[in-house]
Scaffold this motif. Structure first.
Motif, PDB file in Angstrom:
ATOM      1  N   PRO A   1      25.270 -75.755 -40.112  1.00  0.00           N
ATOM      2  CA  PRO A   1      25.678 -77.056 -39.546  1.00  0.00           C
ATOM      3  C   PRO A   1      26.336 -76.914 -38.175  1.00  0.00           C
ATOM      4  CG  PRO A   1      26.448 -76.822 -41.813  1.00  0.00           C
ATOM      5  CD  PRO A   1      25.909 -75.491 -41.410  1.00  0.00           C
ATOM      6  N   LEU A   2      27.109 -75.841 -37.983  1.00  0.00           N
ATOM      7  CA  LEU A   2      27.794 -75.647 -36.692  1.00  0.00           C
ATOM      8  C   LEU A   2      26.781 -75.394 -35.578  1.00  0.00           C
ATOM      9  CD1 LEU A   2      30.631 -73.304 -38.003  1.00  0.00           C
ATOM     10  CD2 LEU A   2      30.960 -75.614 -37.092  1.00  0.00           C
ATOM     11  N   ILE A   3      25.745 -74.606 -35.873  1.00  0.00           N
ATOM     12  CA  ILE A   3      24.727 -74.331 -34.851  1.00  0.00           C
ATOM     13  C   ILE A   3      23.970 -75.630 -34.537  1.00  0.00           C
ATOM     14  CG2 ILE A   3      22.662 -72.998 -34.253  1.00  0.00           C
ATOM     15  CD1 ILE A   3      23.653 -70.751 -36.011  1.00  0.00           C
ATOM     16  N   LEU A   4      23.682 -76.402 -35.574  1.00  0.00           N
ATOM     17  CA  LEU A   4      22.958 -77.662 -35.345  1.00  0.00           C
ATOM     18  C   LEU A   4      23.786 -78.625 -34.482  1.00  0.00           C
ATOM     19  CD1 LEU A   4      21.297 -78.230 -38.850  1.00  0.00           C
ATOM     20  CD2 LEU A   4      20.186 -77.498 -36.732  1.00  0.00           C
ATOM     21  N   GLU A   5      25.111 -78.532 -34.618  1.00  0.00           N
ATOM     22  CA  GLU A   5      25.990 -79.378 -33.779  1.00  0.00           C
ATOM     23  C   GLU A   5      26.056 -78.893 -32.342  1.00  0.00           C
ATOM     24  OE1 GLU A   5      30.091 -79.423 -35.069  1.00  0.00           O
ATOM     25  OE2 GLU A   5      29.430 -79.995 -37.078  1.00  0.00           O
ATOM     26  N   GLY A   6      25.576 -77.680 -32.097  1.00  0.00           N
ATOM     27  CA  GLY A   6      25.600 -77.146 -30.730  1.00  0.00           C
ATOM     28  C   GLY A   6      26.801 -76.271 -30.423  1.00  0.00           C
TER      29      GLY A   6
ATOM     30  N   LEU B   1      17.028 -70.268 -38.662  1.00  0.00           N
ATOM     31  CA  LEU B   1      16.615 -71.596 -39.141  1.00  0.00           C
ATOM     32  C   LEU B   1      17.117 -72.722 -38.224  1.00  0.00           C
ATOM     33  CD1 LEU B   1      17.117 -71.028 -42.989  1.00  0.00           C
ATOM     34  CD2 LEU B   1      14.942 -71.244 -41.780  1.00  0.00           C
ATOM     35  N   PRO B   2      18.429 -72.774 -37.905  1.00  0.00           N
ATOM     36  CA  PRO B   2      18.859 -73.850 -37.002  1.00  0.00           C
ATOM     37  C   PRO B   2      18.297 -73.706 -35.593  1.00  0.00           C
ATOM     38  CG  PRO B   2      20.697 -72.390 -37.526  1.00  0.00           C
ATOM     39  CD  PRO B   2      19.559 -71.997 -38.413  1.00  0.00           C
ATOM     40  N   LEU B   3      18.059 -72.458 -35.188  1.00  0.00           N
ATOM     41  CA  LEU B   3      17.463 -72.240 -33.870  1.00  0.00           C
ATOM     42  C   LEU B   3      16.068 -72.873 -33.820  1.00  0.00           C
ATOM     43  CD1 LEU B   3      17.603 -70.805 -31.121  1.00  0.00           C
ATOM     44  CD2 LEU B   3      16.688 -68.767 -32.225  1.00  0.00           C
TER      45      LEU B   3
ATOM     46  N   ASP C   1      13.633 -80.185 -40.283  1.00  0.00           N
ATOM     47  CA  ASP C   1      12.259 -80.611 -40.069  1.00  0.00           C
ATOM     48  C   ASP C   1      11.364 -80.037 -41.184  1.00  0.00           C
ATOM     49  OD1 ASP C   1      10.446 -81.226 -37.305  1.00  0.00           O
ATOM     50  OD2 ASP C   1       9.485 -79.918 -38.783  1.00  0.00           O
ATOM     51  N   ASP C   2      10.275 -80.756 -41.500  1.00  0.00           N
ATOM     52  CA  ASP C   2       9.372 -80.273 -42.565  1.00  0.00           C
ATOM     53  C   ASP C   2       8.849 -78.873 -42.296  1.00  0.00           C
ATOM     54  OD1 ASP C   2       9.680 -82.584 -43.868  1.00  0.00           O
ATOM     55  OD2 ASP C   2       7.729 -83.454 -43.301  1.00  0.00           O
ATOM     56  N   ARG C   3       8.609 -78.590 -40.992  1.00  0.00           N
ATOM     57  CA  ARG C   3       8.052 -77.270 -40.672  1.00  0.00           C
ATOM     58  C   ARG C   3       9.056 -76.157 -40.974  1.00  0.00           C
ATOM     59  NH1 ARG C   3       6.352 -79.455 -34.880  1.00  0.00           N
ATOM     60  NH2 ARG C   3       8.169 -80.716 -35.444  1.00  0.00           N
TER      61      ARG C   3
ATOM     62  N   LYS D   1      24.515 -74.626 -51.680  1.00  0.00           N
ATOM     63  CA  LYS D   1      23.916 -75.798 -51.044  1.00  0.00           C
ATOM     64  C   LYS D   1      22.391 -75.678 -50.966  1.00  0.00           C
ATOM     65  CE  LYS D   1      25.125 -78.636 -47.095  1.00  0.00           C
ATOM     66  NZ  LYS D   1      26.094 -78.838 -46.029  1.00  0.00           N
ATOM     67  N   ALA D   2      21.695 -76.769 -51.260  1.00  0.00           N
ATOM     68  CA  ALA D   2      20.228 -76.761 -51.148  1.00  0.00           C
ATOM     69  C   ALA D   2      19.865 -76.918 -49.676  1.00  0.00           C
ATOM     70  CB  ALA D   2      19.647 -77.910 -51.961  1.00  0.00           C
ATOM     71  N   PHE D   3      18.766 -76.304 -49.256  1.00  0.00           N
ATOM     72  CA  PHE D   3      18.376 -76.382 -47.840  1.00  0.00           C
ATOM     73  C   PHE D   3      18.036 -77.811 -47.429  1.00  0.00           C
ATOM     74  CE2 PHE D   3      17.751 -71.775 -48.342  1.00  0.00           C
ATOM     75  CZ  PHE D   3      18.445 -71.344 -47.223  1.00  0.00           C
ATOM     76  N   SER D   4      17.633 -78.637 -48.411  1.00  0.00           N
ATOM     77  CA  SER D   4      17.277 -80.026 -48.078  1.00  0.00           C
ATOM     78  C   SER D   4      18.477 -80.787 -47.497  1.00  0.00           C
ATOM     79  CB  SER D   4      16.734 -80.737 -49.311  1.00  0.00           C
ATOM     80  OG  SER D   4      17.645 -80.576 -50.367  1.00  0.00           O
TER      81      SER D   4
END
Ligand code: AMP
Length: 422
Positions: free
Chosen positions: A35-40, A59-61, A11-13, A3-6
């Motif tokens: 994705p799981l971390i981004l979901e909380g 990264l998700p943090l 966020d751009d940063r 999977k590509a990071f895009s």
């Protein structure tokens, strides 16, 4: 297809940080965990070092810290790691990927001087977005009363199994007691023994479970072994090193500090470019040795298991196990130091009669019979390999050259010097 990071919607940063690190596509653990971390979600992930697990949580943090309102003068995220070396590595990784953002971080793993304690104290009193710490050091600060964990949003335990092995369970629970009930907890562990499952039940809420562990070494590592008497080992090491004299990076693992010290002394006496690393060294000395080894000014590094996990030195060409590691997972970790990234690697294990049964069970675990090499004739007669038999004495005197290392008892792992390495 990786999977590509895009595709994660970073966020751009964060994306700039990923580019700085030169990452192109996500590793399997990143693909599953991000994705799981981004979901909380809380996470229980079994993933070893070398899989990209550090960036999988950093990264998700970072993304969440950048996007969501958070407390300026409190600690927002706490990352706990078993050893200074691993904490430093996480810190360096974080500095790379957070280069383009305003995320603040502190590393609390201690130097031995009072100055670094005072610096940590000052930083902890002021708060920071992310704190990376070792358990013992953090407890010392918590005891002094200025650590602000009451607004913690994210708690990450890295190499949780190692921390329990090292006896950090009470320290971890004390740290966790100081954190609020509502927070996201991410637990990473190379192995999943019962105690980890128990601890996970205590501190994780409805965790998503991710399993990326490989309990078998990659096929590209050429694994070999010598079946010999304990007192032939030092002579054999010299023989192996002579055979591999053109290699630039050789790592020798011993289970005990005393073996590391004795062997290093022997190698230096032979004018070999060798040095040692173990928990008796000061932090500066360890960093210096690691640096010389990573930059290939040092050819041979003799180490305790302190290095078998969590250390990120690429291109080690040969790993030698001076003794058989305590269990299969340790074996996989030790020999996994070679054949990182694109390279092939080689691992050689020395098996004394006392260690044959143990090596037999490792072979069962990795589901492979490791090639046994003929012992050089000048070392004298060698034992037979009969791992199914009860261990007999390892101290039969062979003919030919021996050395004085026959007094060593096989240690049971390296448990005695594990505590206090943080
Ligand atoms: P870790 O398992 O976190 O110790 O990472 C092992 C090595 O892989 C480190 O040198 C990382 O910088 C590197 N790494 C992590 N993620 C990626 C990625 N997506 N692509 C390439 N290298 C990576």
């Amino acid at each position: 297809m990786a999977k590509a990071f895009s595709e994660f919607g970073f966020d751009d940063r964060v994306m700039e940080g990923i580019q700085t690190m030169g990452y192109e596509t996500a590793t399997p653990v990143q693909e599953q965990v991000i994705p799981l971390i981004l979901e909380g979600r809380d996470i229980l992930a079994s993933a070893q070092t070398g899989t990209g697990k550090t960036a999988a949580f950093l990264l998700p943090l970072m993304q969440r810290l950048l996007q969501e309102p958070h407390e300026e003068h409190h600690i927002n995220a706490l990352i706990i790691a078993p050893t200074r070396e691993l904490a430093i590595q996480i810190d360096q990784n974080l500095q790379g990927i957070s280069y383009f953002s305003s995320i603040s971080s502190i590393a609390v793993y201690g130097g031995n001087d009072g100055g670094s304690f005072d610096q940590e104290k000052k930083a902890l009193s002021q708060g920071a977005d992310i704190v990376i710490c070792t358990p013992g050091r953090m407890i010392s600060h918590i005891n002094l009363g200025y650590v602000k964990l009451q607004h913690l949003h994210y708690l990450i335990l890295d190499e949780a199994d190692r921390m329990l092995d090292m006896g950090f369970y009470p320290d971890l629970m004390r740290i966790i007691k100081n954190t609020p009930e509502k927070k996201q907890v991410l637990m990473f562990s190379a192995t999943m023994p019962k105690l980890i499952a128990q601890m996970a039940r205590q501190i994780l809420k409805d965790p998503a479970e991710v399993n990326i562990s490989i309990s078998r070494p990659p096929d590209k590592i050429r694994q070999r072994a010598y079946v010999i008497y304990e007192q032939q080992k030092a002579g054999l090491i010299l023989h192996i090193l002579k055979e591999h004299k053109d290699l630039k990076s050789i790592l020798i693992f011993c289970s005990r500090k005393t073996s590391v010290k004795d062997l290093t002394r022997d190698l230096k006496r032979e004018k070999l470019n060798a040095d040692q690393i173990h928990s008796d060294l000061e932090q500066d000395q360890r960093a210096d040795v690691l640096n010389r080894f990573a930059s290939r000014r040092l050819q041979i590094l003799v180490a305790t298991d302190i290095l078998s996990r969590g250390i990120d030195i690429d291109n080690i060409e040969l790993v030698i196990n001076y003794d058989v590691p305590h269990d299969g997972e340790d074996y996989v970790h030790r020999i996994g130091r070679t054949a990182r990234a694109e390279n092939d690697g080689e691992a050689i294990t020395l098996i004394s009669p006392m260690e044959q049964r143990k090596f037999g069970s490792i072979e069962r675990l990795i589901d492979k019979v490791v090639e046994k090499m003929p012992v050089p004739a000048d070392l004298g007669e060698a034992p037979e390999y009969r791992p199914e038999q009860r261990s007999e004495s390892g101290h039969r005197k062979p003919g030919g050259k021996g050395n004085n290392r026959n007094q060593r008892r096989r240690p049971r792992g390296d448990k005695n010097d594990k505590r206090g390495r943080s």
